[in-house]
Design a protein around this motif. Sequence first.
Motif: not given
Length: 382
Positions: A26, A35-36, A333-334, A31-33, A165-169, A219
């Motif tokens: 992906r 999702d959580y 990304g992260g 919209g980085e960081h 991690c969050g749910i995005m990936d 992270y």
Amino acid sequence: MIAQSIKNKFVSFFQNDPRIIRSPGRINMIGEHTDYNEGFVMPAAIDKEIVCAINRNKTNSCTLIASDLDETHRFDLDNLQKSDKGWPNYILGVVEQFQKKGLEIHGFDCVFGGDIPLGAGLSSSAAVECAIAFALNELYGHNLSKIELVKLSQAAENQFVGVNCGIMDQFASMHGKADQIFRLDCKTLEFEYFNFILEDYRLVLCDTQVKHSLASSEYNTRRQECEAGVTILQKHYPEIHSLREVNINQLKSHENEFDPVTFKRCKYVVEEIARVLDCCELLKKGDLVSFGQNMFKTHEGLSKDYEVSCKELDFLKDQAVASGLVVGARMMGGGFGGCTLNMVKIHEVDNFIQSMTKAFKAKLGLDLKTYLVNIVNGTSKL
Ligand code: GLA
């Protein structure tokens, strides 16, 4: 091509006809960081993917072959143990989640491989999890929905692999659609697709190939800093339970109760969530120039306030701006390594790649890798 060679390998090892499942890596436009923090993200699936050939084997144990690494891992379904090899854990974690849900899984064999560069921040691990979750769901007829498979894959990563991690990936790998990006509300999991047919630009990733060991511990620290901010704000707004529910004025009016680091972390997140919503409006108007301006701002925030960039990523973003060949560029990304995402003027792609490669070598003495990416459909059976 990849699918055929993975299938051939399976047939030559296991002598039966497997199912073939593919699951893509992906990108995230903006919209980085977030999702959580129950905020919004805007990802898409790309034409770099994991392909897996899989079938039942009438036993209670499983054989996994990582084709690109030329490694094999065997395990017993009654005794799932974390592996030092690393890669089997993404698959073991998914198997464990099926078992935890009481969904029966019997022995299977699997060969997988693909062309998602490892450690480049393109979510190869989420692609493996989604491919296996999708495959086991098909193989054993469990009828889980794509959303359930996404949650299950994220839980595998959180609980078995141990990355919070969050749910995005996983969501992006599973739900991608060709030529569309989507806005995902990470609180409600509602999502909406937006056409993303670029007439004047191409998407180019510049891969630093830097893998910082700090990435996963930092992270988790960022997550804790966000949670600490929420705890402070809850004294005044007891109804909130994430930064998603806070606006910038509320945050600023309590700045003196924050330590400076926690404050700037929270400020970045609140601003970034607002930028995603702004970008949705800009996309509806077809205003990619302003969209790109937001990408520059995201980079600034990630670098200065959230502090998840590194000198290689900062250099690549600055160089992209200085080249005059991009309309937007940012780390993606992260963080702490991986790629920058660039919206490059369509007739300047070769120029851009050449000038970035030369500059990266001259400044940092490193070879830059670049990938021209297209937006494709999410996880599917071939
Ligand atoms: C990693 C995580 C995602 C997300 C991004 C940052 O890719 O796996 O859940 O938090 O970082 O946006």
